[in-house]
Design a protein around this motif. Structure first.
Motif, PDB file in Angstrom:
ATOM      1  N   VAL A  88       0.844  -1.288   0.006  1.00  0.00           N
ATOM      2  CA  VAL A  88      -0.219   0.032  -0.088  1.00  0.00           C
ATOM      3  C   VAL A  88       0.948   1.290  -0.047  1.00  0.00           C
ATOM      4  CG1 VAL A  88      -1.541   1.359   1.369  1.00  0.00           C
ATOM      5  CG2 VAL A  88      -2.012  -0.997   1.153  1.00  0.00           C
ATOM      6  N   THR A  89       1.954   1.319   0.794  1.00  0.00           N
ATOM      7  CA  THR A  89       2.780   2.309   0.920  1.00  0.00           C
ATOM      8  C   THR A  89       3.377   2.590  -0.340  1.00  0.00           C
ATOM      9  OG1 THR A  89       3.364   1.302   2.979  1.00  0.00           O
ATOM     10  CG2 THR A  89       4.645   3.418   2.334  1.00  0.00           C
ATOM     11  N   VAL A  90       3.966   1.734  -1.080  1.00  0.00           N
ATOM     12  CA  VAL A  90       4.728   1.806  -2.482  1.00  0.00           C
ATOM     13  C   VAL A  90       3.691   2.161  -3.222  1.00  0.00           C
ATOM     14  CG1 VAL A  90       5.658   0.370  -4.430  1.00  0.00           C
ATOM     15  CG2 VAL A  90       6.410  -0.087  -1.769  1.00  0.00           C
ATOM     16  N   GLU A  91       2.530   1.696  -3.310  1.00  0.00           N
ATOM     17  CA  GLU A  91       1.399   2.054  -4.362  1.00  0.00           C
ATOM     18  C   GLU A  91       1.044   3.739  -4.026  1.00  0.00           C
ATOM     19  OE1 GLU A  91      -2.566  -0.167  -4.649  1.00  0.00           O
ATOM     20  OE2 GLU A  91      -1.367  -1.356  -5.450  1.00  0.00           O
ATOM     21  N   ALA A  92       0.955   3.908  -2.879  1.00  0.00           N
ATOM     22  CA  ALA A  92       0.643   5.398  -2.479  1.00  0.00           C
ATOM     23  C   ALA A  92       1.713   6.223  -3.133  1.00  0.00           C
ATOM     24  CB  ALA A  92       0.481   5.380  -1.072  1.00  0.00           C
ATOM     25  N   LYS A  93       2.864   5.807  -2.694  1.00  0.00           N
ATOM     26  CA  LYS A  93       3.955   6.659  -2.874  1.00  0.00           C
ATOM     27  C   LYS A  93       4.089   6.715  -4.738  1.00  0.00           C
ATOM     28  CE  LYS A  93       7.650   6.023   0.054  1.00  0.00           C
ATOM     29  NZ  LYS A  93       8.653   5.210   0.240  1.00  0.00           N
ATOM     30  N   ALA A  94       4.015   5.658  -5.498  1.00  0.00           N
ATOM     31  CA  ALA A  94       3.924   5.709  -6.951  1.00  0.00           C
ATOM     32  C   ALA A  94       2.665   6.571  -7.454  1.00  0.00           C
ATOM     33  CB  ALA A  94       3.675   4.282  -7.365  1.00  0.00           C
ATOM     34  N   SER A  95       1.440   6.249  -6.917  1.00  0.00           N
ATOM     35  CA  SER A  95       0.512   7.207  -7.493  1.00  0.00           C
ATOM     36  C   SER A  95       0.572   8.694  -7.185  1.00  0.00           C
ATOM     37  CB  SER A  95      -0.876   6.520  -6.699  1.00  0.00           C
ATOM     38  OG  SER A  95      -1.323   7.087  -5.474  1.00  0.00           O
ATOM     39  N   THR A  96       1.177   8.832  -5.804  1.00  0.00           N
ATOM     40  CA  THR A  96       1.467  10.328  -5.758  1.00  0.00           C
ATOM     41  C   THR A  96       2.420  10.854  -6.659  1.00  0.00           C
ATOM     42  OG1 THR A  96       1.229   9.720  -3.362  1.00  0.00           O
ATOM     43  CG2 THR A  96       1.867  11.823  -3.811  1.00  0.00           C
ATOM     44  N   SER A  97       3.328  10.260  -6.904  1.00  0.00           N
ATOM     45  CA  SER A  97       4.308  10.718  -7.917  1.00  0.00           C
ATOM     46  C   SER A  97       3.680  10.757  -9.200  1.00  0.00           C
ATOM     47  CB  SER A  97       5.862   9.990  -7.676  1.00  0.00           C
ATOM     48  OG  SER A  97       5.471   8.561  -8.323  1.00  0.00           O
ATOM     49  N   ARG A  98       2.992   9.934  -9.638  1.00  0.00           N
ATOM     50  CA  ARG A  98       2.406   9.778 -10.809  1.00  0.00           C
ATOM     51  C   ARG A  98       1.439  11.034 -11.046  1.00  0.00           C
ATOM     52  NH1 ARG A  98      -1.141   5.807 -11.251  1.00  0.00           N
ATOM     53  NH2 ARG A  98       0.307   4.378 -10.268  1.00  0.00           N
ATOM     54  N   ASP A  99       0.810  11.380 -10.054  1.00  0.00           N
ATOM     55  CA  ASP A  99      -0.220  12.521 -10.103  1.00  0.00           C
ATOM     56  C   ASP A  99       0.695  13.903 -10.118  1.00  0.00           C
ATOM     57  OD1 ASP A  99      -2.728  11.543  -9.584  1.00  0.00           O
ATOM     58  OD2 ASP A  99      -3.181  12.529  -7.824  1.00  0.00           O
ATOM     59  N   THR A 100       1.613  13.754  -9.197  1.00  0.00           N
ATOM     60  CA  THR A 100       2.410  14.972  -9.484  1.00  0.00           C
ATOM     61  C   THR A 100       2.771  15.414 -10.772  1.00  0.00           C
ATOM     62  OG1 THR A 100       3.041  14.491  -7.066  1.00  0.00           O
ATOM     63  CG2 THR A 100       4.129  16.214  -8.237  1.00  0.00           C
ATOM     64  N   ALA A 101       3.240  14.123 -11.415  1.00  0.00           N
ATOM     65  CA  ALA A 101       4.250  14.243 -12.597  1.00  0.00           C
ATOM     66  C   ALA A 101       2.896  14.728 -13.746  1.00  0.00           C
ATOM     67  CB  ALA A 101       4.751  13.000 -13.123  1.00  0.00           C
ATOM     68  N   GLU A 102       1.599  14.145 -13.771  1.00  0.00           N
ATOM     69  CA  GLU A 102       0.321  14.566 -14.352  1.00  0.00           C
ATOM     70  C   GLU A 102       0.229  15.972 -14.208  1.00  0.00           C
ATOM     71  OE1 GLU A 102      -2.810  11.753 -13.961  1.00  0.00           O
ATOM     72  OE2 GLU A 102      -1.551  10.246 -15.184  1.00  0.00           O
ATOM     73  N   ARG A 103       0.089  16.247 -13.172  1.00  0.00           N
ATOM     74  CA  ARG A 103      -0.260  17.795 -12.915  1.00  0.00           C
ATOM     75  C   ARG A 103       0.713  18.723 -13.333  1.00  0.00           C
ATOM     76  NH1 ARG A 103      -2.427  17.761  -7.037  1.00  0.00           N
ATOM     77  NH2 ARG A 103      -1.949  19.868  -6.953  1.00  0.00           N
ATOM     78  N   LEU A 104       2.111  18.273 -13.098  1.00  0.00           N
ATOM     79  CA  LEU A 104       3.168  19.136 -13.620  1.00  0.00           C
ATOM     80  C   LEU A 104       2.944  19.238 -15.070  1.00  0.00           C
ATOM     81  CD1 LEU A 104       6.199  18.289 -11.633  1.00  0.00           C
ATOM     82  CD2 LEU A 104       5.443  20.450 -12.102  1.00  0.00           C
ATOM     83  N   LYS A 105       2.830  18.121 -15.622  1.00  0.00           N
ATOM     84  CA  LYS A 105       2.763  18.165 -17.188  1.00  0.00           C
ATOM     85  C   LYS A 105       1.486  19.017 -17.565  1.00  0.00           C
ATOM     86  CE  LYS A 105       2.719  13.846 -19.051  1.00  0.00           C
ATOM     87  NZ  LYS A 105       2.468  12.779 -19.812  1.00  0.00           N
ATOM     88  N   GLY A 106       0.547  18.574 -17.002  1.00  0.00           N
ATOM     89  CA  GLY A 106      -0.582  19.618 -17.251  1.00  0.00           C
ATOM     90  C   GLY A 106      -0.434  21.081 -17.312  1.00  0.00           C
ATOM     91  N   VAL A 107       0.130  21.456 -16.187  1.00  0.00           N
ATOM     92  CA  VAL A 107       0.479  23.134 -15.669  1.00  0.00           C
ATOM     93  C   VAL A 107       1.471  23.250 -17.056  1.00  0.00           C
ATOM     94  CG1 VAL A 107       1.782  24.468 -14.333  1.00  0.00           C
ATOM     95  CG2 VAL A 107      -0.197  22.790 -13.413  1.00  0.00           C
ATOM     96  N   ASP A 108       2.488  22.372 -17.006  1.00  0.00           N
ATOM     97  CA  ASP A 108       3.634  22.867 -17.923  1.00  0.00           C
ATOM     98  C   ASP A 108       2.836  23.072 -19.497  1.00  0.00           C
ATOM     99  OD1 ASP A 108       5.756  22.800 -16.494  1.00  0.00           O
ATOM    100  OD2 ASP A 108       6.380  21.007 -17.090  1.00  0.00           O
TER     101      ASP A 108
END
Lengths: 160, 248
Positions: free
Chosen positions: A81-101
């Motif tokens: 769960v921890t790993v998943e949460a970490k992964a999903s968080t980073s994925r989210d961040t990347a996605e949002r960064l991409k969107g914002v970019d």
């Protein structure tokens, strides 16, 4: 010796046979089966108790093993769960960064386009203003006002 | 003073005659009956309320039983269980008769060759019957141990035959001689005590010596009483083993 007097033998043997027969029969059919039964029962009780203890021990061991297994499973699940949460968080961040970019890029491009348009417009207006100013200058100097076409052509020639 | 042999005298208490034969109820028969009653009492009080966790008396009965069962298991093996009651009866009767004989004024049943020989003959006959019933003609191989070279047959067979046939004699004489000798010794030293005690002067003081001797002898006789009962039962087991298992 009285032992070697033949007359003594018979009464002893007869009574011995009788008494020993009684002893043997009463012991083998009365007392000894009772002793035997008790010994068997005791051995059985002890054996049963030992078997109970053995099975209880096995059960305790199985329970302990199950507990260990569930503990390990829970730990694994937590890690997952921890790993998943970490992964999903980073994925989210990347996605949002991409969107914002992308957004920023789009807006930058838009702004650049706008600036370009404004510049082009300003440049175009500059020709008109220059022609106007040229016409004014020529009118003041000569008293005759050139047509806008002439002024424009002169400016274009001067620019070339 | 009485002879040391007087204690072995057979005295008819209830004269009895069946078909012309003397079968009087004698002091020997009385003490056999006492041994029987003592055995009954021992067994009855031991197993009166048999409990899973035995009391003292029950423990005693079970110890004797376990002792006999162990002896049978060791010497005959699992097939011997059927003979436990017989060995047990033999052992406890001889043991209690020996021990009762050590009480003052008591008669020792086992100090008579008629009694011990009757027992030994019974054991011999039982061994013979069981051996023939179980193995038939093959029982004769008892007299020829396996692996004997053929050129020794002529000497081995007579030796084995004599040793087999002498079993009832050795078995009976061993018990009878041990009991008789021990009781004569006790009586002889007891006689010394009396003689010295009745003599004048300082001689009664010397009487302490046979007295001490008799105390030691009495302890020895207690040991002999138990050991001879054990030996009798043990040899019976060994002989029965030959008949049951025919190991050689």
């Amino acid at each position: 010796m009285p032992q070697f007097e033949v007359a003594n033998a018979l009464p002893q043997i007869v009574w011995l046979a009788l008494i020993f027969a009684i002893l043997y029969l009463t012991l083998s059919y009365g007392a000894l089966p009772k002793v035997d039964k008790m010994a068997t029962k005791r051995a059985q009780v002890i054996g049963d108790d030992l078997a109970h203890a053995e099975s209880a021990k096995a059960q305790a061991e199985a329970t302990s093993a199950a507990y260990e297994a569930s503990l390990a499973e829970a730990r694994n699940a937590a890690v997952k769960v921890t790993v998943e949460a970490k992964a999903s968080t980073s994925r989210d961040t990347a996605e949002r960064l991409k969107g914002v970019d992308a957004d920023i890029d789009a807006r930058v491009a838009e702004a650049a386009a706008r600036i370009e348009a404004a510049r082009a417009q300003a440049l175009a207006n500059l020709d008109a203003v220059a022609a106007d100013a040229t016409a004014d200058i020529v009118e003041r100097l000569t008293g005759r006002r050139p047509t806008p076409g002439e002024a424009g052509a002169a400016i274009a020639a001067a620019q070339a | 003073m009485a002879s040391p042999l007087e204690q072995f005298q057979i005295k008819p208490l209830v004269p009895l005659e069946v078909a012309g034969y003397d079968v009087s109820f004698t002091n020997a028969a009385l003490f056999m009956t006492l041994a029987l009653v003592a055995t009954w009492a021992f067994m009855f009080f031991g197993m009166r309320k048999a409990e899973l966790v035995p009391g003292r008396w029950q423990s005693a009965v079970e110890s004797v039983h376990e002792f006999v069962v162990g002896m049978v298991d060791e010497n005959i093996g699992p097939k011997g269980r059927a003979y436990v009651p017989f060995i047990f009866s033999l052992f406890i009767f001889v043991l209690i008769a020996n021990l009762i004989g050590l009480l003052p004024y008591a008669f020792t049943v086992t100090s008579h060759i008629a009694v011990t020989f009757a027992f030994a003959a019974l054991v011999f006959l039982i061994c013979l019957v069981i051996g023939v019933a179980k193995h038939g003609f093959h029982f004769l191989s008892l007299f020829l141990p396996p692996g004997t070279p053929w050129y020794l047959w002529w000497i081995i067979i007579p030796i084995e035959l004599i040793s087999f046939l002498s079993r009832p004699i050795t078995l009976s004489v061993r018990l009878f001689a041990n009991m008789t000798a021990g009781h004569i010794l006790l009586k002889v030293f007891a006689g010394f005590i009396i003689s010295l005690g009745l003599a004048g002067g300082l001689l009664p003081l010397i009487g302490v010596l046979p007295m001490a001797m008799n105390v030691a002898l009495y302890a020895l006789e207690l040991l002999v009483a138990v050991v001879q009962a054990y030996v009798f039962a043990l040899l019976t087991c060994v002989y029965l083993n030959d008949s049951v298992n025919l190991s050689h």
